[in-house]
Design a protein around this motif. Sequence first.
Motif, PDB file in Angstrom:
ATOM      1  N   GLY A  56       0.803  -1.223   0.000  1.00  0.00           N
ATOM      2  CA  GLY A  56       0.000   0.000   0.000  1.00  0.00           C
ATOM      3  C   GLY A  56       0.834   1.269   0.000  1.00  0.00           C
ATOM      4  N   GLN A  57       1.874   1.308   0.836  1.00  0.00           N
ATOM      5  CA  GLN A  57       2.715   2.514   0.878  1.00  0.00           C
ATOM      6  C   GLN A  57       3.458   2.712  -0.444  1.00  0.00           C
ATOM      7  N   HIS A  58       3.961   1.622  -1.006  1.00  0.00           N
ATOM      8  CA  HIS A  58       4.626   1.713  -2.311  1.00  0.00           C
ATOM      9  C   HIS A  58       3.675   2.312  -3.341  1.00  0.00           C
ATOM     10  N   ALA A  59       2.442   1.831  -3.368  1.00  0.00           N
ATOM     11  CA  ALA A  59       1.470   2.330  -4.339  1.00  0.00           C
ATOM     12  C   ALA A  59       1.190   3.815  -4.136  1.00  0.00           C
ATOM     13  N   LEU A  60       1.072   4.244  -2.890  1.00  0.00           N
ATOM     14  CA  LEU A  60       0.812   5.660  -2.607  1.00  0.00           C
ATOM     15  C   LEU A  60       1.981   6.539  -3.036  1.00  0.00           C
ATOM     16  N   SER A 305      -5.592 -11.901   6.432  1.00  0.00           N
ATOM     17  CA  SER A 305      -4.293 -11.692   5.797  1.00  0.00           C
ATOM     18  C   SER A 305      -3.746 -10.311   6.121  1.00  0.00           C
ATOM     19  N   GLY A 306      -4.673  -9.350   6.361  1.00  0.00           N
ATOM     20  CA  GLY A 306      -4.259  -7.968   6.531  1.00  0.00           C
ATOM     21  C   GLY A 306      -3.721  -7.345   5.261  1.00  0.00           C
ATOM     22  N   MET A 307      -3.960  -8.010   4.112  1.00  0.00           N
ATOM     23  CA  MET A 307      -3.298  -7.605   2.877  1.00  0.00           C
ATOM     24  C   MET A 307      -4.254  -7.227   1.755  1.00  0.00           C
ATOM     25  N   GLY A 308      -5.560  -7.382   1.926  1.00  0.00           N
ATOM     26  CA  GLY A 308      -6.483  -7.209   0.817  1.00  0.00           C
ATOM     27  C   GLY A 308      -6.342  -5.897   0.076  1.00  0.00           C
ATOM     28  N   ALA A 309      -6.570  -4.781   0.760  1.00  0.00           N
ATOM     29  CA  ALA A 309      -6.478  -3.476   0.114  1.00  0.00           C
ATOM     30  C   ALA A 309      -5.041  -3.149  -0.269  1.00  0.00           C
ATOM     31  N   ARG A 314      -1.154  -2.307  -4.676  1.00  0.00           N
ATOM     32  CA  ARG A 314       0.097  -2.671  -5.344  1.00  0.00           C
ATOM     33  C   ARG A 314      -0.201  -3.233  -6.738  1.00  0.00           C
ATOM     34  N   ASP A 315      -1.278  -4.026  -6.860  1.00  0.00           N
ATOM     35  CA  ASP A 315      -1.694  -4.511  -8.184  1.00  0.00           C
ATOM     36  C   ASP A 315      -1.927  -3.342  -9.131  1.00  0.00           C
ATOM     37  N   GLY A 316      -2.693  -2.355  -8.662  1.00  0.00           N
ATOM     38  CA  GLY A 316      -3.010  -1.206  -9.509  1.00  0.00           C
ATOM     39  C   GLY A 316      -1.778  -0.443  -9.936  1.00  0.00           C
ATOM     40  N   ALA A 317      -0.850  -0.252  -8.991  1.00  0.00           N
ATOM     41  CA  ALA A 317       0.393   0.448  -9.318  1.00  0.00           C
ATOM     42  C   ALA A 317       1.235  -0.355 -10.305  1.00  0.00           C
ATOM     43  N   ASP A 318       1.298  -1.671 -10.105  1.00  0.00           N
ATOM     44  CA  ASP A 318       2.105  -2.510 -10.994  1.00  0.00           C
ATOM     45  C   ASP A 318       1.513  -2.573 -12.402  1.00  0.00           C
ATOM     46  N   LEU A 319       0.193  -2.635 -12.493  1.00  0.00           N
ATOM     47  CA  LEU A 319      -0.427  -2.671 -13.817  1.00  0.00           C
ATOM     48  C   LEU A 319      -0.194  -1.361 -14.558  1.00  0.00           C
ATOM     49  N   ALA A 320      -0.343  -0.239 -13.868  1.00  0.00           N
ATOM     50  CA  ALA A 320      -0.073   1.052 -14.505  1.00  0.00           C
ATOM     51  C   ALA A 320       1.382   1.124 -14.971  1.00  0.00           C
ATOM     52  N   ALA A 321       2.300   0.657 -14.130  1.00  0.00           N
ATOM     53  CA  ALA A 321       3.716   0.688 -14.499  1.00  0.00           C
ATOM     54  C   ALA A 321       3.985  -0.196 -15.711  1.00  0.00           C
ATOM     55  N   ALA A 322       3.351  -1.365 -15.772  1.00  0.00           N
ATOM     56  CA  ALA A 322       3.548  -2.259 -16.910  1.00  0.00           C
ATOM     57  C   ALA A 322       3.021  -1.639 -18.197  1.00  0.00           C
ATOM     58  N   LEU A 323       1.885  -0.972 -18.119  1.00  0.00           N
ATOM     59  CA  LEU A 323       1.327  -0.326 -19.306  1.00  0.00           C
ATOM     60  C   LEU A 323       2.222   0.813 -19.788  1.00  0.00           C
ATOM     61  N   LEU A 324       2.893   1.468 -18.859  1.00  0.00           N
ATOM     62  CA  LEU A 324       3.812   2.539 -19.229  1.00  0.00           C
ATOM     63  C   LEU A 324       5.115   1.999 -19.808  1.00  0.00           C
ATOM     64  N   ALA A 325       5.516   0.798 -19.376  1.00  0.00           N
ATOM     65  CA  ALA A 325       6.835   0.286 -19.732  1.00  0.00           C
ATOM     66  C   ALA A 325       6.854  -0.556 -21.000  1.00  0.00           C
ATOM     67  N   HIS A 326       5.697  -0.993 -21.484  1.00  0.00           N
ATOM     68  CA  HIS A 326       5.663  -1.908 -22.616  1.00  0.00           C
ATOM     69  C   HIS A 326       4.946  -1.284 -23.809  1.00  0.00           C
TER      70      HIS A 326
END
Length: 375
Positions: A56-60, A305-309, A314-326
């Motif tokens: 979450g912090q990475h994404a923010l 899990s304490g990990m859902g949100a 992180r999924d959203g940030a990674d997908l955006a990064a992948a779309l920018l990088a490819h």
Amino acid sequence: MSAPTPRIAVIGARPGGLTCARGLQRHGIPVTVHDLDASPAARDQGGTLDMHPATGQHALREAGLWDAFSALSRPEGERMRLVGRDGRIVFDAAPAEGGQGNPEIDRGQLRGLLLDSLAPGTVRWGHKLTDAEPLGAGGHRLCFADGCTADVDLVVGADGAWSRTRRLLSDATPVYTGVTFVETGFDDADHRHPGLAALTGDGTMMALDDSRGFVAQRNSGGHIRTYIGMRTGEDWHRGDDGPALREALLKAFTGWSDDLLRFITDTDTGYVNRPLYALPVPHTWPHTPGVTLLGDAAHLMSPFSGMGANLAMRDGADLAAALLAHPTVDEAITAYEDILLPRSAEAAEGAAEGIAGAFAPDSARQTLAHLTRTA
């Protein structure tokens, strides 16, 4: 990305989908978010979240929202307390000065922060997806309940546990975990419910034993949100009104401390029955041009899990990064899913173990041992 700019639709204005949209817009890629709710205020957004550094912090930070988040977050909310069924505190870990690194924020505040970061008109409210028709070459025509349609090159399913988008990729459906929560809440708790406020402390209080228990969380504004959980049948008192649920809960917790039973009897908000569901582990799907998933649509798991949100963001940030990088949408989806799927499987396995331990016959012992190890 290579020209022409792809038409991207995110289904679901939840933290993961909004994080993806923010990441794309920051780099000039247009995106539209569709949500079935009539407005941002159409329903309660739930309790508090702790944002983890690697997710979450990475994404923010990637979204350029860390400072705004820090102004809203509550480091003191990291406090973790375990209480016995007799009402005695058996474990109490206060965060270090300035917090341990996982500051808390209300879900509604987090969603508002993300919504405010998007260009006006990004989210189209009242757009319930009813169908997605393949057009070839990865394109889809999205059909909504109000009769609107949209032709897009990429559909991002961020539409939660009962995702309609998931049907384009997978036949998997959520399965009942065996645990049901009944949610309740307390307003202005420090003044109106001082005993419950003192027992809860500044963060999260858990009282777990014999496959049942209480989880109480401090929210902002003096509110305490409580989940009364038990291992029981999927349809346990489903459809019952307040008095019937109250009596059923008191019967289920016979012999527990009167201090804890007030989490049942003194409610300000009434009771909401919430059976907990999870997707099979691992949940995978064949690569499909023009469609992918994130958050609960991809890896619904128990809240233990304490990990859902955090994972969704992180999924959203990674997908955006992948779309920018490819250079193409298809290459971006492939790269993103190569990261998403193994990470999701590992987290979901941990979540399954977490809920099994928290709602086991010896859950008090297991929970104390876990908290002692991780403190």
